[in-house]
Structures are given as structure tokens and as C-alpha cells.
Design a protein around this motif. Structure first.
Motif, PDB file in Angstrom:
ATOM      1  N   GLU A 113       0.781  -1.218   0.049  1.00 55.34           N
ATOM      2  CA  GLU A 113       0.045   0.011  -0.085  1.00 55.34           C
ATOM      3  C   GLU A 113       1.012   1.113   0.030  1.00 55.34           C
ATOM      4  O   GLU A 113       0.458   2.209  -0.594  1.00 55.34           O
ATOM      5  N   ARG A 114       1.919   1.083   0.681  1.00 54.73           N
ATOM      6  CA  ARG A 114       2.932   2.443   0.586  1.00 54.73           C
ATOM      7  C   ARG A 114       3.423   2.607  -0.572  1.00 54.73           C
ATOM      8  O   ARG A 114       3.430   3.755  -1.070  1.00 54.73           O
ATOM      9  N   GLN A 115       3.831   1.405  -1.367  1.00 56.34           N
ATOM     10  CA  GLN A 115       4.153   1.564  -2.593  1.00 56.34           C
ATOM     11  C   GLN A 115       3.414   2.326  -3.686  1.00 56.34           C
ATOM     12  O   GLN A 115       3.570   2.955  -4.541  1.00 56.34           O
ATOM     13  N   ARG A 116       2.230   1.622  -3.633  1.00 56.89           N
ATOM     14  CA  ARG A 116       1.133   2.281  -4.514  1.00 56.89           C
ATOM     15  C   ARG A 116       0.708   3.587  -4.192  1.00 56.89           C
ATOM     16  O   ARG A 116       0.334   4.409  -5.118  1.00 56.89           O
ATOM     17  N   LEU A 117       0.769   4.145  -3.053  1.00 61.19           N
ATOM     18  CA  LEU A 117       0.384   5.385  -2.658  1.00 61.19           C
ATOM     19  C   LEU A 117       1.574   6.263  -3.309  1.00 61.19           C
ATOM     20  O   LEU A 117       1.112   7.265  -3.523  1.00 61.19           O
TER      21      LEU A 117
END
Length: 604
Positions: free
Chosen positions: A506-510
Motif C-alpha cells: 500500500e505504501r508503494q502504491r500510494l
């Protein structure tokens, strides 16, 4: 476009640390002149403070004279009611003036600290990325926090205590000369000896105070290091070792603080001995002169009152001098940091206008025999040459340390090429304003940093004017729409310090959503799928496919499955281009690429 941050990653060549632990760039001592720019914005208030100080000094110095008149009146059986009322009024006026003056000084001091913190924080955020590589974060935090705090004492109990003390000393000294020159001479000998010794010791405080602040910076760095890696430390059962390391830094700060305390502790007793010795000397000699009829009792009482107005400000001035030296030591550390040139300070004097780059059209990226090495380290890139045509997708692959992430950092101008040229649409990036260049580039780091705060705040950092609908749409593009939907707060849901409330994927996609939101013509992705599972990787690939037609993509990838359909794949090895082509071409022509693909089961 994401915020600038260090680009060293686990898969790339790391910069070599340089410089001392405190990051000092200049060892020259600063003087009071260096403080003047910090006070300039407050000169109006300081002028009022100066006037109040003079008025307060006059009101205080008039009290011994009125006291003498009261005593002489009582001994002569004259009415002294008016004199007593005037004396009481002077005491109240002096107290009121002192209160107003102290408030204005405190307010000015807080203003100086506020202005310095704003200036220093703004400067730190504009430092070249290489400076972050060579400095400790904790030491930078210490300069913004504790060093700026010490400037408060310079204004409140330092500079103006010296100035107002000088006024009181001159006034009291003049009055004492008029009352009894002989007694004043006796007083001066005792006071000068004590003050001289105290000043000599106080002068040593600045160097010791600066050393103490540096040790505090080291301790802050140790704490910041441990907290930022708390999970790793806990998993490795290294809490005691890290606590011991912090304890060692704290002990060094403690020892440095003790050295300052020892010197400052001597100043107080020296001032006290000076006051008591001068008082006893004056009392003995003055009593003898009253008995001899040289002066009256009123003269002696007035002289003793003036003595306190002389010695007390001198003691305060010595203490203020030590505070001033401590503050100047902190100011030197602040000035050292402000003296470090900000990013772009050494840019070419006549950059190409921003209009040299097309507004929203995809741009080509050309590496022309690019060479690069981190400061103090060996070369990382060696004559790297390839072109990313506008509107195409190029992947950078190769073993760890090949220089892939470094190439993306050079496009963003986090670092400058040391050989060859890097061009955007045919224009050397060194001839472009950095803001104009970065406005057309989106950059997603491998570490995918997430800022503490809300989901909305993380998205708006790249596009502050984006609407609610656009924010939700870009989250859907990267399969993150559920973050806003599952929380009652919606886009205002907290993500935690460093995004700790999100998963790695999720951090990567954010971070990718943040870059997409700005709509840049060129998009740099450093391992965009490194923390994604197969489902989310497929969703992200679809999102990348959707934007690829409108952008130029340069992607660093370890997972070759994400780039097999790239228009061009550049294989890097040891900082050099080993091969260039499509996936099908490279499997037949590049042994290194075929080895990488075989290990990932893409070819048999």
C-alpha cells in the motif's frame, strides 16, 4: 512529483560518507556582528526596550539620592513625607518599567527563535541531496531545535543584560565618585579583581558550549537512528545494545555539559564574593570616614545603595556574558549550516527558459556518455549512453549496484553528472531551472516514503489543487480506493509515522498514486512492484499501461515480469550498458539478461 529525498537504495551504489559528525563547514568563531541580522527585524521593539532600560536605570539610580535626602531630613527634624512618597513612586515605576521591558525582551527573543527556525528549516530543505547523504539527521534536528533555543538566552539574559548593566554601572560609578572619591577607589580595587577573574573564566564558555551542543547532536542522531529502526532492533533483540550506544552518546553529552557547568559554577561564586567583599570593605572604610566626619551617615547609606547598583549589574553582566558566549557557540553552528550552499547555488548563470520543454507532451530522455561518482567515492557510472524516445517505456535491469537508481537520480538532478550530458528533449538538464525540470517529472522511489499525516495530505503534496474526485480516481487507478472507503474519515484517515498503518504494498502504491496525480510527462519508477503481491502487481501494471500512452516511462525493475513488454530494455552491469533491446531480443543476445530471466522462470 514527489518530494526530494535521498535515493540510495539497497539495489544501487551508495554514496560514500564524507565530513565530520557535526557537518561543520567553517571553524571560524562568530562575533556579536553575526547576531545583528537576527535582530534587525525587531529593531523597533529593541529601541523601545533600550529606552525603557534607560528610564528604569534612571529611576533606580535616583533612589539612593532620595534615600540620602530622607535620612538627612530625619536627622535635621525636617518633614520628609513628600520625599518618602517620591521614593515609593520611584520604586513602583522602576518595577513597572522592568516588567514591561522584560516582557518585550521575551517576546523579541521568541521572535528571534521563530525567525531562525523558519530560516534554518527552509535552508535545510533546499540543501543538495549529497548533503543529506553525508550528515546525520539527528545533528540537523539538534541545530533546528536546541541550538536555536539557546538564542533566546542571548537576547533575554545576554545582550541586553550587558547593555543595561553597563548603563547602571556607569551611572552608579559616577554618583559614587561624586559622593566620596576615596571610598570609590577602595571599592573599585575589590570589584575589579573579582570581575576580572570571572570574565576570564566566562570567556572559555563559548568553545565548551559549542562542544556540548555537538555532543547533544550526536546523541540526538543516535536516538533518531534507533527509533527509526525500532522494529528491526526489536526483532534482532538488540534493545540493550542500542540503549547502551545511546547511553554512551548521552554520557559524552553529560561530560561536555559538566565542563560548561564547572566554568559557569565558578562565575556565580566569584560574583558573590565580589559583592560581599566590596560591601564589607565599604562598610569598614566608610564607617571610619563617618566617624572622622569626612562624610555623613546619609552619604554612606547612599554610597552603599549605589554600591549594590554597581556590583549587582556587574555580576549580572558577567553571568550574561557567559550566556552570550553559550549563545554565540550555538549561533556558530547555525551559521555553519546556513553557509552551506543550497541546491542550485552553483548552477549555470543563464539557464534555458522553462518554455524550452513542451508543456504536457511526453519528452525524450537522452543519456550521452554519462559518467558519475558520489563525492569521495569511486565512479559509479561509466559512459552510459542510450535514449528513451518520447512516449515510450524503457526498463533498466541488472544486478544490484549496477547504477540503475542512480540514473533516475540524475534525471531528477538530485546529483549532477560528472561526465557527458543528460538531455530532456534535446536540452541539457543543467541548463534548465530545476523547478521547471521537476514539474515535468514524476519520481517514485524504491523505499516509497510516506509522510506522517493523512491520506489526503500525502496525495496533495504533489498536486495541492487536486479535487476530491481526482484524489479518489487516482487511488482507484492503483487499487487503493478501499483505504478511503473502509474508514469513516475517508481521505482524512491517518497513515501513521512513515506509513506504518499501511502495508508495504500500500505504501508503494500510494507513492505511485502521488506521482500520477501530478500528471507529469516523464515518469520515473524505481522498483514500483517490489512490495506488491501478484494481484496488486497485475492491477498496477494495468495502471501503468493506461498512462504509458501519455507519458515517457523509465522503470527500474528487478521483477522482469513487469517489463517484458517494455519498448526497450537497457541491461546495466558495473555502471556500464551491457545490452539494449526488447525482451525477445535480449534473451538471445545478452547472456546476463538471459541469466536474470532464467532465474525468474521467464525463459527455460
Amino acid at each position: 512529483m514527489t518530494a526530494a529525498a535521498p535515493v540510495t537504495t539497497a539495489d544501487d551504489s551508495a554514496p560514500t560518507a564524507a565530513g565530520g559528525p557535526d557537518g561543520s563547514v567553517d571553524d571560524r568563531r562568530v562575533g556579536l556582528a553575526a547576531l545583528l541580522p537576527y535582530l534587525r527585524a525587531h529593531r523597533g521593539t529593541l529601541a523601545v526596550v533600550g529606552a525603557l532600560s534607560l528610564a528604569g536605570a534612571a529611576a533606580s539610580l535616583a533612589q539612593p539620592l532620595l534615600t540620602r535626602s530622607v535620612l538627612d531630613g530625619l536627622s535635621g527634624s525636617r518633614s520628609v513625607g513628600g520625599l518618602v512618597a517620591a521614593l515609593v513612586a520611584l520604586v513602583l515605576v522602576a518595577a513597572a518599567i522592568g516588567g514591561v521591558r522584560d516582557y518585550l525582551l521575551q517576546r523579541t527573543a521568541e521572535g528571534v527563535v521563530l525567525g531562525t527556525r523558519r530560516r534554518l528549516a527552509g535552508h535545510l530543505l533546499r540543501l543538495p541531496i549529497a548533503e543529506y547523504d553525508r550528515r546525520r539527521t539527528g545533528d540537523l534536528l539538534s541545530r533546528v531545535g536546541s541550538d536555536t533555543t539557546l538564542l533566546r538566552a542571548v537576547v533575554t539574559s545576554g545582550l541586553f543584560e550587558v547593555v543595561t548593566g553597563a548603563v547602571m554601572v556607569l551611572g552608579a560609578g559616577g554618583a559614587m565618585v561624586l559622593l566620596d572619591p576615596v571610598l570609590f577607589g577602595v571599592t573599585l580595587l575589590g570589584v575589579a579583581a573579582g570581575i576580572g577573574i570571572a570574565v576570564a573564566f566566562a570567556h572559555r564558555v563559548r568553545g565548551l558550549a559549542r562542544a556540548a551542543q555537538e555532543r547533544v547532536g550526536e546523541m540526538t542522531s543516535a536516538v533518531e537512528r534507533a527509533i527509526s529502526a525500532a522494529r528491526t532492533i526489536r526483532a534482532a533483540r538488540a534493545e540493550r545494545r542500542e540503549a547502551d550506544a545511546i547511553g554512551v552518546s548521552a554520557a559524552r553529552a553529560y561530560a561536555a555539559g559538566l565542563r560548561v557547568a564547572r566554568v559557569q559554577a565558578f562565575v556565580g561564586p566569584a560574583s558573590s564574593v565580589t559583592i560581599q567583599g566590596a560591601f564589607l570593605l565599604v562598610l569598614g572604610v566608610g564607617g571610619a570616614r563617618v566617624a572622622a566626619g569626612a562624610i555623613t551617615v546619609g552619604d554612606l547609606v547612599a554610597f552603599i545603595m549605589f554600591l549594590f547598583f554597581l556590583v549587582l549589574p556587574l555580576g549580572q553582566a558577567v553571568h550574561a556574558y557567559t550566556q552570550l558566549q553559550t549563545g554565540l557557540g550555538a549561533l556558530q553552528r547555525i551559521e555553519e549550516m546556513l553557509a552551506v550552499p543550497v541546491e542550485g547555488a552553483a548552477d549555470r548563470p543563464a539557464p534555458v527558459p522553462a518554455r524550452a520543454l513542451p508543456g504536457g507532451a511526453p519528452a525524450s530522455v537522452e543519456f550521452d556518455r554519462v559518467g558519475f561518482g558520489y563525492p569521495g567515492g569511486p565512479p559509479v557510472l561509466h559512459e552510459v549512453s542510450f535514449t528513451v524516445p518520447a512516449g515510450t517505456r524503457t526498463a533498466l535491469v541488472g544486478p544490484s549496484g549496477a547504477g540503475k537508481s542512480t540514473l533516475l537520480a540524475l534525471v531528477e538532478r538530485f546529483y549532477e553528472v560528472t561526465g557527458g550530458a543528460l538531455r530532456i528533449d534535446g536540452v541539457d538538464v543543467r541548463d534548465l531551472p530545476r523547478d521547471a525540470l521537476r514539474a515535468r517529472i514524476g519520481y517514485v522511489e524504491q523505499s516509497a516514503p510516506v509522510l506522517a499525516g493523512t491520506l489526503r495530505e500525502n496525495l496533495l503534496i504533489s498536486a495541492p489543487e487536486a479535487t476530491e474526485a481526482r484524489l479518489r480516481a487516482v487511488l482507484d487507478e492503483v487499487n487503493l480506493g478501499h483505504l478511503a472507503e473502509r474508514a469513516p474519515e475517508g481521505l482524512n484517515v491517518q497513515v501513521g509515522e512513515g506509513g506504518v498503518l499501511l502495508s508495504g504494498g500500500e505504501r508503494q502504491r500510494l507513492a505511485i498514486a502521488r506521482a500520477l496525480l501530478a500528471g507529469p510527462p516523464v515518469l520515473l519508477l524505481d522498483e514500483p512492484t517490489s512490495n506488491l503481491d501478484a494481484r496488486n502487481e497485475a492491477a498496477l501494471r494495468r495502471a501503468i499501461d493506461a498512462v504509458a500512452a501519455r507519458r515517457t516511462l523509465l522503470i527500474v525493475a528487478h521483477r522482469l515480469s513487469t517489463v517484458v513488454d517494455a519498448d526497450q530494455i537497457v541491461v546495466l552491469d558495473g555502471g556500464r550498458v551491457a545490452a539494449t533491446g526488447t525482451h525477445d531480443e535480449l534473451t538471445g543476445t545478452s547472456p546476463l539478461y538471459r541469466e536474470l530471466a532464467t532465474h525468474q522462470l521467464l525463459v527455460s
